[in-house]
Design a protein around this motif. Structure first.
Motif, PDB file in Angstrom:
ATOM      1  N   UNK A  26      28.946  16.043  34.147  1.00 29.85           N
ATOM      2  CA  UNK A  26      28.000  16.846  34.929  1.00 29.85           C
ATOM      3  C   UNK A  26      26.921  17.460  34.038  1.00 29.85           C
ATOM      4  N   UNK A  27      27.340  17.929  32.889  1.00 31.29           N
ATOM      5  CA  UNK A  27      26.385  18.499  31.937  1.00 31.29           C
ATOM      6  C   UNK A  27      25.407  17.434  31.450  1.00 31.29           C
ATOM      7  N   UNK A  28      25.919  16.234  31.186  1.00 34.20           N
ATOM      8  CA  UNK A  28      25.041  15.144  30.755  1.00 34.20           C
ATOM      9  C   UNK A  28      24.012  14.805  31.836  1.00 34.20           C
ATOM     10  N   UNK A  29      24.475  14.718  33.081  1.00 35.10           N
ATOM     11  CA  UNK A  29      23.568  14.398  34.180  1.00 35.10           C
ATOM     12  C   UNK A  29      22.516  15.493  34.338  1.00 35.10           C
ATOM     13  N   UNK A  30      22.935  16.740  34.219  1.00 33.16           N
ATOM     14  CA  UNK A  30      21.992  17.857  34.360  1.00 33.16           C
ATOM     15  C   UNK A  30      20.936  17.855  33.264  1.00 33.16           C
ATOM     16  N   UNK A  31      21.275  17.326  32.091  1.00 30.28           N
ATOM     17  CA  UNK A  31      20.337  17.325  30.967  1.00 30.28           C
ATOM     18  C   UNK A  31      19.697  15.964  30.710  1.00 30.28           C
ATOM     19  N   UNK A  32      19.771  15.066  31.679  1.00 31.12           N
ATOM     20  CA  UNK A  32      19.237  13.718  31.499  1.00 31.12           C
ATOM     21  C   UNK A  32      17.746  13.720  31.170  1.00 31.12           C
ATOM     22  N   UNK A  33      17.021  14.697  31.666  1.00 31.79           N
ATOM     23  CA  UNK A  33      15.576  14.766  31.420  1.00 31.79           C
ATOM     24  C   UNK A  33      15.201  15.782  30.340  1.00 31.79           C
ATOM     25  N   UNK A  34      16.168  16.319  29.648  1.00 30.63           N
ATOM     26  CA  UNK A  34      15.911  17.290  28.589  1.00 30.63           C
ATOM     27  C   UNK A  34      15.525  16.554  27.308  1.00 30.63           C
ATOM     28  N   UNK A  35      14.339  16.828  26.790  1.00 31.45           N
ATOM     29  CA  UNK A  35      13.926  16.140  25.551  1.00 31.45           C
ATOM     30  C   UNK A  35      14.876  16.449  24.391  1.00 31.45           C
ATOM     31  N   UNK A  36      15.253  15.401  23.669  1.00 35.04           N
ATOM     32  CA  UNK A  36      16.098  15.559  22.497  1.00 35.04           C
ATOM     33  C   UNK A  36      17.571  15.750  22.789  1.00 35.04           C
ATOM     34  N   UNK A  37      17.977  15.625  24.038  1.00 37.23           N
ATOM     35  CA  UNK A  37      19.385  15.855  24.396  1.00 37.23           C
ATOM     36  C   UNK A  37      20.224  14.625  24.057  1.00 37.23           C
ATOM     37  N   UNK A  38      21.333  14.856  23.351  1.00 37.47           N
ATOM     38  CA  UNK A  38      22.318  13.809  23.061  1.00 37.47           C
ATOM     39  C   UNK A  38      23.475  13.975  24.030  1.00 37.47           C
ATOM     40  N   UNK A  39      23.857  12.896  24.690  1.00 35.08           N
ATOM     41  CA  UNK A  39      24.960  12.974  25.650  1.00 35.08           C
ATOM     42  C   UNK A  39      26.250  13.324  24.927  1.00 35.08           C
ATOM     43  N   UNK A  40      27.087  14.069  25.609  1.00 38.24           N
ATOM     44  CA  UNK A  40      28.381  14.464  25.059  1.00 38.24           C
ATOM     45  C   UNK A  40      29.456  13.507  25.554  1.00 38.24           C
ATOM     46  N   UNK A  41      30.342  13.142  24.649  1.00 38.05           N
ATOM     47  CA  UNK A  41      31.450  12.244  24.955  1.00 38.05           C
ATOM     48  C   UNK A  41      32.743  12.989  24.655  1.00 38.05           C
ATOM     49  N   UNK A  42      33.683  12.849  25.550  1.00 41.52           N
ATOM     50  CA  UNK A  42      34.969  13.524  25.360  1.00 41.52           C
ATOM     51  C   UNK A  42      36.026  12.465  25.030  1.00 41.52           C
ATOM     52  N   UNK A  43      36.888  12.772  24.097  1.00 40.48           N
ATOM     53  CA  UNK A  43      37.965  11.872  23.699  1.00 40.48           C
ATOM     54  C   UNK A  43      39.301  12.486  24.111  1.00 40.48           C
ATOM     55  N   UNK A  44      40.226  11.632  24.484  1.00 42.18           N
ATOM     56  CA  UNK A  44      41.562  12.079  24.831  1.00 42.18           C
ATOM     57  C   UNK A  44      42.490  11.850  23.648  1.00 42.18           C
ATOM     58  N   UNK A  45      43.413  12.781  23.459  1.00 37.69           N
ATOM     59  CA  UNK A  45      44.390  12.686  22.378  1.00 37.69           C
ATOM     60  C   UNK A  45      45.789  12.833  22.963  1.00 37.69           C
ATOM     61  N   UNK A  46      46.723  12.060  22.450  1.00 31.62           N
ATOM     62  CA  UNK A  46      48.116  12.180  22.882  1.00 31.62           C
ATOM     63  C   UNK A  46      48.716  13.449  22.274  1.00 31.62           C
ATOM     64  N   UNK A  47      49.496  14.151  23.065  1.00 31.33           N
ATOM     65  CA  UNK A  47      50.181  15.347  22.582  1.00 31.33           C
ATOM     66  C   UNK A  47      51.467  14.897  21.892  1.00 31.33           C
ATOM     67  N   UNK A  48      51.650  15.382  20.672  1.00 33.99           N
ATOM     68  CA  UNK A  48      52.835  15.024  19.874  1.00 33.99           C
ATOM     69  C   UNK A  48      53.744  16.240  19.755  1.00 33.99           C
ATOM     70  N   UNK A  49      55.049  15.971  19.814  1.00 37.47           N
ATOM     71  CA  UNK A  49      56.033  17.029  19.608  1.00 37.47           C
ATOM     72  C   UNK A  49      57.174  16.435  18.790  1.00 37.47           C
ATOM     73  N   UNK A  50      57.443  17.021  17.663  1.00 37.11           N
ATOM     74  CA  UNK A  50      58.472  16.521  16.739  1.00 37.11           C
ATOM     75  C   UNK A  50      58.221  15.062  16.352  1.00 37.11           C
ATOM     76  N   UNK A  51      56.951  14.706  16.175  1.00 35.24           N
ATOM     77  CA  UNK A  51      56.584  13.373  15.749  1.00 35.24           C
ATOM     78  C   UNK A  51      56.632  12.312  16.835  1.00 35.24           C
ATOM     79  N   UNK A  52      56.877  12.727  18.072  1.00 30.26           N
ATOM     80  CA  UNK A  52      56.926  11.774  19.192  1.00 30.26           C
ATOM     81  C   UNK A  52      55.905  12.166  20.247  1.00 30.26           C
ATOM     82  N   UNK A  53      55.411  11.153  20.945  1.00 31.62           N
ATOM     83  CA  UNK A  53      54.488  11.416  22.050  1.00 31.62           C
ATOM     84  C   UNK A  53      55.249  12.003  23.233  1.00 31.62           C
TER      85      UNK A  53
END
Length: 130
Positions: A26-53
Motif C-alpha cells: 500500500x505504501x509503494x502504491x501511494x508513493x508510485x508518483x513520488x520522485x526518487x522513491x524506491x519501492x520497499x520489499x519485505x522478506x519472510x524469515x522462518x522462526x527458529x527455536x532450539x535450532x529447529x524451525x
C-alpha cells in the motif's frame, strides 16, 4: 492440545506477516508518483527455536528495491536536470497489485487454517466435557 496451539500460532504468524506485506504494498502504491522513491520489499524469515524451525514466519526489515529509478521527461519540473529529466520511482503498479492479491489470498488461507484449528479445538473440548 499443544498441536492445536501450534497450528493457531503458525496461522497467526502467517496472517501477521501478510498484513505487514500489504502495508508495504500500500505504501509503494501511494508513493508510485513520488520522485526518487524506491519501492520497499519485505522478506519472510522462518522462526527458529532450539535450532529447529517452528513453522512460524516473521518479516525481516524492509529492504529498498535497487532497481534503477525511471527517468521522467518534464523540463518544467523543478527537479529536472539540464536535459529535462528527473528520477521518478521504481514502483510498477502491475507488480504491486499482483503482490497485494497474493498477500490477500495468503492471509485468507491462514485465516481459514486458524478458524479450522479453532473449531477443531472447540469440538475436542465439547467431546471431553461429555
Amino acid at each position: 492440545m499443544s498441536d492445536f496451539t501450534t497450528s493457531l500460532s503458525i496461522a497467526a504468524s502467517g496472517m501477521e506477516a501478510q498484513a505487514m506485506r500489504l502495508r508495504h504494498v500500500s505504501e509503494n502504491i501511494a508513493n508510485a508518483d513520488t520522485p526518487g522513491y524506491h519501492r520497499k520489499v519485505i522478506r519472510f524469515e522462518a522462526v527458529m527455536q532450539d535450532g529447529r524451525r517452528t513453522g512460524e514466519v516473521r518479516t525481516g526489515e524492509p529492504e529498498l528495491d535497487r532497481t534503477e529509478l525511471a527517468k521522467v521527461l518534464d523540463p518544467g519540473n523543478p527537479l529536472a536536470d539540464e536535459n529535462g529529466y528527473y528520477d521518478g520511482s521504481n514502483v510498477d503498479l502491475v507488480v504491486e497489485i499482483a503482490d497485494a492479491r497474493e498477500a490477500q489470498r495468503s492471509y485468507e488461507a491462514n485465516l481459514r487454517m486458524f478458524d479450522q484449528a479453532r473449531q477443531m479445538s472447540a469440538s475436542l473440548l465439547d467431546l471431553l466435557r461429555r
